[in-house]
Scaffold this active site. Structure first.
Site, PDB file in Angstrom:
ATOM      1  N   GLU A 107       1.489  -0.504  -5.061  1.00  0.00           N
ATOM      2  CA  GLU A 107       0.405   0.382  -5.489  1.00  0.00           C
ATOM      3  C   GLU A 107       1.016   1.716  -5.927  1.00  0.00           C
ATOM      4  OE1 GLU A 107      -3.439   2.893  -3.879  1.00  0.00           O
ATOM      5  OE2 GLU A 107      -1.841   2.284  -2.539  1.00  0.00           O
ATOM      6  N   ASP A 142       0.832  -1.193   0.000  1.00  0.00           N
ATOM      7  CA  ASP A 142       0.000   0.000   0.000  1.00  0.00           C
ATOM      8  C   ASP A 142       0.872   1.251   0.000  1.00  0.00           C
ATOM      9  OD1 ASP A 142      -2.712   1.175   0.320  1.00  0.00           O
ATOM     10  OD2 ASP A 142      -1.905   1.885   2.227  1.00  0.00           O
TER      11      ASP A 142
END
Length: 321
Positions: free
Chosen positions: A240, A210
Protein backbone atom coordinates in the site's frame (compact mmCIF):
# COMPACT_ATOMS: atom_id res chain seq x y z
CA UNK A 1 18.78 -7.70 -12.50
CA UNK A 2 15.91 -9.61 -14.12
CA UNK A 3 12.58 -8.64 -12.57
CA UNK A 4 10.21 -11.57 -12.05
CA UNK A 5 6.58 -11.25 -10.95
CA UNK A 6 3.77 -13.83 -10.61
CA UNK A 7 2.23 -14.79 -13.94
CA UNK A 8 -1.29 -15.27 -12.55
CA UNK A 9 -1.51 -11.65 -11.38
CA UNK A 10 -1.02 -10.42 -14.94
CA UNK A 11 -4.47 -11.79 -15.79
CA UNK A 12 -6.17 -11.28 -12.43
CA UNK A 13 -9.38 -9.39 -11.76
CA UNK A 14 -9.56 -8.66 -8.03
CA UNK A 15 -12.60 -8.26 -5.82
CA UNK A 16 -11.99 -6.57 -2.47
CA UNK A 17 -13.96 -7.87 0.51
CA UNK A 18 -14.46 -6.06 3.81
CA UNK A 19 -15.69 -9.17 5.66
CA UNK A 20 -17.89 -7.58 8.33
CA UNK A 21 -20.04 -5.91 5.66
CA UNK A 22 -20.00 -8.42 2.78
CA UNK A 23 -22.20 -11.40 3.63
CA UNK A 24 -23.66 -13.32 6.56
CA UNK A 25 -24.05 -17.07 6.31
CA UNK A 26 -27.60 -18.11 5.48
CA UNK A 27 -26.89 -21.70 6.58
CA UNK A 28 -26.31 -22.11 10.35
CA UNK A 29 -22.79 -23.30 11.25
CA UNK A 30 -21.69 -24.96 14.47
CA UNK A 31 -18.59 -22.84 14.86
CA UNK A 32 -20.15 -19.53 13.93
CA UNK A 33 -20.27 -16.89 16.63
CA UNK A 34 -23.78 -15.43 16.75
CA UNK A 35 -25.02 -12.41 18.63
CA UNK A 36 -28.17 -10.39 19.10
CA UNK A 37 -25.91 -7.34 19.15
CA UNK A 38 -25.16 -7.24 15.42
CA UNK A 39 -26.21 -3.99 13.80
CA UNK A 40 -29.17 -4.27 11.46
CA UNK A 41 -27.74 -5.31 8.10
CA UNK A 42 -29.61 -2.82 5.91
CA UNK A 43 -28.91 0.26 8.04
CA UNK A 44 -25.83 2.48 7.60
CA UNK A 45 -22.89 1.13 9.60
CA UNK A 46 -21.54 2.85 12.70
CA UNK A 47 -17.89 3.42 13.50
CA UNK A 48 -17.50 0.65 16.10
CA UNK A 49 -20.48 -1.65 15.59
CA UNK A 50 -20.46 -5.04 13.89
CA UNK A 51 -22.72 -6.20 11.08
CA UNK A 52 -21.72 -9.81 11.65
CA UNK A 53 -20.49 -10.68 8.17
CA UNK A 54 -18.37 -13.84 8.10
CA UNK A 55 -16.34 -16.18 5.93
CA UNK A 56 -19.12 -18.77 5.77
CA UNK A 57 -21.12 -16.03 4.06
CA UNK A 58 -18.25 -15.51 1.60
CA UNK A 59 -18.31 -19.24 0.79
CA UNK A 60 -22.01 -19.02 -0.03
CA UNK A 61 -21.30 -16.10 -2.39
CA UNK A 62 -18.41 -17.63 -4.34
CA UNK A 63 -20.65 -18.61 -7.25
CA UNK A 64 -21.88 -15.01 -7.43
CA UNK A 65 -18.31 -13.71 -7.37
CA UNK A 66 -17.27 -16.14 -10.08
CA UNK A 67 -20.20 -15.03 -12.23
CA UNK A 68 -18.88 -11.46 -11.99
CA UNK A 69 -15.76 -12.64 -13.77
CA UNK A 70 -13.30 -12.17 -10.90
CA UNK A 71 -10.51 -14.65 -10.25
CA UNK A 72 -8.87 -13.18 -7.15
CA UNK A 73 -10.04 -11.88 -3.78
CA UNK A 74 -8.23 -9.37 -1.60
CA UNK A 75 -9.48 -9.50 1.98
CA UNK A 76 -9.06 -6.56 4.30
CA UNK A 77 -7.71 -7.87 7.66
CA UNK A 78 -9.29 -11.07 8.99
CA UNK A 79 -7.09 -11.91 11.99
CA UNK A 80 -8.44 -11.82 15.53
CA UNK A 81 -9.08 -8.25 16.55
CA UNK A 82 -11.31 -5.96 18.60
CA UNK A 83 -12.48 -3.76 15.74
CA UNK A 84 -14.84 -4.32 12.85
CA UNK A 85 -12.10 -3.44 10.34
CA UNK A 86 -9.53 -5.64 12.14
CA UNK A 87 -6.52 -3.40 11.61
CA UNK A 88 -6.04 -3.76 15.39
CA UNK A 89 -4.52 -7.26 15.39
CA UNK A 90 -4.66 -9.40 18.54
CA UNK A 91 -3.40 -12.71 17.16
CA UNK A 92 -1.84 -13.19 13.74
CA UNK A 93 -2.31 -16.95 13.85
CA UNK A 94 -6.05 -16.91 14.49
CA UNK A 95 -8.80 -15.86 12.11
CA UNK A 96 -11.30 -13.71 14.00
CA UNK A 97 -13.96 -15.91 15.69
CA UNK A 98 -16.71 -13.57 14.50
CA UNK A 99 -15.66 -14.47 10.95
CA UNK A 100 -15.80 -18.19 11.73
CA UNK A 101 -12.25 -18.71 12.94
CA UNK A 102 -9.60 -20.87 11.30
CA UNK A 103 -12.08 -23.61 10.26
CA UNK A 104 -14.12 -21.15 8.18
CA UNK A 105 -11.02 -19.73 6.53
CA UNK A 106 -9.67 -23.17 5.67
CA UNK A 107 -13.00 -24.11 4.11
CA UNK A 108 -13.24 -20.81 2.24
CA UNK A 109 -9.70 -21.07 0.88
CA UNK A 110 -10.35 -24.60 -0.33
CA UNK A 111 -13.63 -23.59 -1.99
CA UNK A 112 -12.03 -20.57 -3.65
CA UNK A 113 -9.13 -22.61 -5.02
CA UNK A 114 -11.55 -25.18 -6.40
CA UNK A 115 -12.93 -22.32 -8.52
CA UNK A 116 -9.42 -21.14 -9.45
CA UNK A 117 -9.91 -18.00 -7.36
CA UNK A 118 -6.75 -16.74 -5.67
CA UNK A 119 -6.85 -15.34 -2.12
CA UNK A 120 -4.65 -12.47 -0.90
CA UNK A 121 -4.65 -11.44 2.77
CA UNK A 122 -3.96 -8.06 4.36
CA UNK A 123 -0.71 -8.06 6.34
CA UNK A 124 -0.79 -5.40 9.03
CA UNK A 125 2.83 -5.69 10.12
CA UNK A 126 3.68 -2.09 10.97
CA UNK A 127 1.62 -2.04 14.14
CA UNK A 128 -0.46 -4.31 16.37
CA UNK A 129 -3.03 -3.41 19.05
CA UNK A 130 -3.40 -2.91 22.76
CA UNK A 131 -4.84 -6.43 22.90
CA UNK A 132 -1.79 -7.99 21.23
CA UNK A 133 -0.27 -10.36 23.78
CA UNK A 134 3.19 -8.80 23.94
CA UNK A 135 1.86 -5.26 24.28
CA UNK A 136 -0.74 -6.35 26.82
CA UNK A 137 2.05 -7.86 28.90
CA UNK A 138 3.72 -4.43 28.96
CA UNK A 139 0.44 -2.89 30.11
CA UNK A 140 0.29 -5.39 32.96
CA UNK A 141 3.96 -5.48 33.99
CA UNK A 142 5.35 -2.15 32.93
CA UNK A 143 9.15 -1.94 32.70
CA UNK A 144 9.43 -5.52 33.99
CA UNK A 145 7.88 -6.99 30.84
CA UNK A 146 10.18 -9.18 28.74
CA UNK A 147 8.53 -7.74 25.61
CA UNK A 148 9.56 -4.14 26.27
CA UNK A 149 11.80 -3.84 23.20
CA UNK A 150 9.05 -5.03 20.85
CA UNK A 151 7.58 -1.51 20.88
CA UNK A 152 8.75 2.07 21.21
CA UNK A 153 8.03 3.00 24.82
CA UNK A 154 8.74 6.61 25.80
CA UNK A 155 7.57 6.91 29.40
CA UNK A 156 5.77 5.50 32.45
CA UNK A 157 3.15 4.75 33.50
CA UNK A 158 1.96 3.71 30.06
CA UNK A 159 -0.96 5.87 28.93
CA UNK A 160 -2.86 3.45 26.71
CA UNK A 161 -6.44 4.60 27.26
CA UNK A 162 -6.44 7.97 29.00
CA UNK A 163 -7.20 10.42 26.20
CA UNK A 164 -6.57 13.38 28.49
CA UNK A 165 -2.84 12.57 28.51
CA UNK A 166 -0.50 12.37 25.54
CA UNK A 167 0.44 8.86 24.47
CA UNK A 168 3.91 7.93 25.74
CA UNK A 169 4.66 5.27 23.17
CA UNK A 170 4.76 5.34 19.38
CA UNK A 171 1.48 4.47 17.70
CA UNK A 172 0.73 4.51 13.99
CA UNK A 173 -0.34 8.04 13.00
CA UNK A 174 -0.26 8.88 16.71
CA UNK A 175 -3.14 6.51 17.43
CA UNK A 176 -2.62 4.86 20.83
CA UNK A 177 -4.82 1.92 19.85
CA UNK A 178 -2.18 0.95 17.26
CA UNK A 179 1.21 0.55 19.00
CA UNK A 180 3.95 0.45 16.38
CA UNK A 181 6.41 -2.44 16.30
CA UNK A 182 10.11 -1.88 16.81
CA UNK A 183 11.22 -3.53 13.58
CA UNK A 184 14.89 -3.07 14.49
CA UNK A 185 14.40 -5.75 17.15
CA UNK A 186 15.47 -9.10 15.59
CA UNK A 187 12.75 -10.90 17.58
CA UNK A 188 10.05 -8.69 16.06
CA UNK A 189 11.51 -9.12 12.60
CA UNK A 190 11.57 -12.91 12.93
CA UNK A 191 8.05 -12.96 14.38
CA UNK A 192 6.66 -11.14 11.33
CA UNK A 193 8.63 -13.26 8.87
CA UNK A 194 7.29 -16.45 10.45
CA UNK A 195 3.70 -15.17 10.22
CA UNK A 196 4.20 -14.45 6.52
CA UNK A 197 5.65 -17.92 5.97
CA UNK A 198 2.95 -19.67 8.00
CA UNK A 199 0.01 -18.39 5.96
CA UNK A 200 1.71 -18.80 2.59
CA UNK A 201 2.50 -22.38 3.59
CA UNK A 202 -1.16 -22.67 4.69
CA UNK A 203 -2.14 -21.90 1.11
CA UNK A 204 -2.82 -18.19 0.66
CA UNK A 205 -1.72 -16.69 -2.66
CA UNK A 206 -0.15 -13.49 -1.45
CA UNK A 207 0.07 -10.54 0.92
CA UNK A 208 -1.19 -7.00 0.63
CA UNK A 209 1.05 -5.02 2.98
CA UNK A 210 -0.45 -2.22 5.03
CA UNK A 211 1.58 1.05 5.15
CA UNK A 212 4.88 -0.75 4.37
CA UNK A 213 6.65 2.58 3.86
CA UNK A 214 6.44 3.07 7.64
CA UNK A 215 8.92 0.21 8.17
CA UNK A 216 12.34 1.83 7.97
CA UNK A 217 14.53 -1.11 9.02
CA UNK A 218 17.08 -1.75 6.22
CA UNK A 219 16.52 -4.96 4.28
CA UNK A 220 13.24 -5.81 6.00
CA UNK A 221 11.08 -6.15 2.89
CA UNK A 222 13.88 -7.82 0.92
CA UNK A 223 14.02 -10.58 3.52
CA UNK A 224 10.22 -10.73 3.54
CA UNK A 225 10.20 -11.34 -0.21
CA UNK A 226 12.95 -13.95 -0.06
CA UNK A 227 11.21 -15.96 2.62
CA UNK A 228 7.75 -15.78 1.08
CA UNK A 229 8.99 -16.62 -2.41
CA UNK A 230 11.04 -19.54 -1.05
CA UNK A 231 7.72 -21.18 -0.13
CA UNK A 232 5.73 -20.09 -3.18
CA UNK A 233 7.54 -18.25 -6.00
CA UNK A 234 4.13 -17.29 -7.42
CA UNK A 235 2.94 -15.60 -4.21
CA UNK A 236 1.90 -11.99 -4.83
CA UNK A 237 3.42 -9.24 -2.67
CA UNK A 238 1.69 -5.88 -3.09
CA UNK A 239 2.31 -2.81 -0.97
CA UNK A 240 0.00 0.00 0.00
CA UNK A 241 2.14 2.82 -1.35
CA UNK A 242 0.24 5.80 -2.74
CA UNK A 243 2.84 7.65 -4.79
CA UNK A 244 6.05 7.03 -6.72
CA UNK A 245 7.01 3.51 -5.63
CA UNK A 246 10.28 2.90 -7.45
CA UNK A 247 12.01 2.47 -4.08
CA UNK A 248 10.02 -0.75 -3.52
CA UNK A 249 9.61 -1.92 -7.13
CA UNK A 250 13.20 -2.75 -8.02
CA UNK A 251 12.48 -6.49 -8.23
CA UNK A 252 13.84 -7.25 -4.76
CA UNK A 253 10.82 -6.27 -2.64
CA UNK A 254 7.24 -5.96 -3.94
CA UNK A 255 5.63 -7.28 -7.10
CA UNK A 256 3.40 -4.23 -7.27
CA UNK A 257 1.65 -1.53 -5.29
CA UNK A 258 -1.92 -0.32 -4.94
CA UNK A 259 -1.69 1.84 -8.03
CA UNK A 260 -3.18 5.14 -6.90
CA UNK A 261 -1.09 6.89 -9.56
CA UNK A 262 -3.47 5.16 -11.98
CA UNK A 263 -6.60 5.65 -9.86
CA UNK A 264 -6.31 9.42 -9.36
CA UNK A 265 -5.96 10.51 -13.01
CA UNK A 266 -8.51 7.92 -14.18
CA UNK A 267 -11.16 9.24 -11.79
CA UNK A 268 -10.28 12.82 -12.73
CA UNK A 269 -10.72 11.94 -16.41
CA UNK A 270 -13.87 9.82 -16.23
CA UNK A 271 -15.70 11.66 -13.45
CA UNK A 272 -14.46 15.14 -14.23
CA UNK A 273 -16.24 17.84 -12.23
CA UNK A 274 -18.65 15.27 -10.71
CA UNK A 275 -16.03 14.27 -8.12
CA UNK A 276 -17.26 15.19 -4.62
CA UNK A 277 -14.40 17.28 -3.33
CA UNK A 278 -15.20 16.77 0.35
CA UNK A 279 -14.54 13.05 -0.11
CA UNK A 280 -11.20 13.34 -1.90
CA UNK A 281 -9.37 16.40 -0.59
CA UNK A 282 -7.92 14.47 2.36
CA UNK A 283 -6.44 11.42 0.59
CA UNK A 284 -3.24 12.01 -1.35
CA UNK A 285 -4.00 10.39 -4.71
CA UNK A 286 -5.54 13.56 -6.22
CA UNK A 287 -8.54 12.49 -8.37
CA UNK A 288 -8.96 16.20 -9.19
CA UNK A 289 -8.98 18.68 -10.86
CA UNK A 290 -10.85 17.33 -13.91
CA UNK A 291 -8.63 16.05 -16.72
CA UNK A 292 -9.27 16.01 -20.43
CA UNK A 293 -7.98 13.26 -22.74
CA UNK A 294 -4.66 14.94 -23.59
CA UNK A 295 -3.68 15.55 -19.96
CA UNK A 296 -4.89 12.10 -18.95
CA UNK A 297 -2.85 10.48 -21.69
CA UNK A 298 0.25 12.35 -20.56
CA UNK A 299 -0.16 11.19 -16.96
CA UNK A 300 -0.68 7.57 -17.96
CA UNK A 301 2.31 7.68 -20.31
CA UNK A 302 4.46 9.06 -17.49
CA UNK A 303 3.22 6.25 -15.24
CA UNK A 304 4.04 3.62 -17.86
CA UNK A 305 7.58 4.96 -18.00
CA UNK A 306 8.02 4.86 -14.23
CA UNK A 307 8.40 1.10 -13.69
CA UNK A 308 9.65 -1.94 -15.60
CA UNK A 309 6.99 -3.56 -17.80
CA UNK A 310 7.10 -6.75 -15.71
CA UNK A 311 6.04 -4.62 -12.73
CA UNK A 312 3.37 -2.75 -14.71
CA UNK A 313 1.68 -6.09 -15.41
CA UNK A 314 1.30 -6.86 -11.70
CA UNK A 315 0.17 -3.51 -10.30
CA UNK A 316 -3.06 -3.57 -8.28
CA UNK A 317 -5.01 -1.10 -10.41
CA UNK A 318 -8.02 0.21 -8.54
CA UNK A 319 -10.63 2.94 -8.66
CA UNK A 320 -11.85 2.63 -5.08
CA UNK A 321 -10.92 0.85 -1.87
Amino acid sequence: MIVQTPDWVKHAVFYQIFPDRFAQAAIPRKKLLSSDRWEQWDLPPSLQGYKGGNLWGVIEQLDYLQDLGINAIYFTPIFQSASNHRYHTHDYYQIDPILGGNPAFEEMLKAAHQRNIKVVLDGVFNHASRGFFQFHDILENGPHSPWLDWFKIEGWPLSAYDGSKPANYVGWAGIRALPQFNHDNPQVREFIMEIAEYWVDFGIDGWRLDVPFEVKTPGFWKEFRERVKAINPEAYIVGEVWGDSREWLDGTQFDGVMNYLFAGPTIAFTAGDRVKMELVEGPSYFPYPPLFAKEYGEKIQALLELYPWEIQLTQLNLLDS
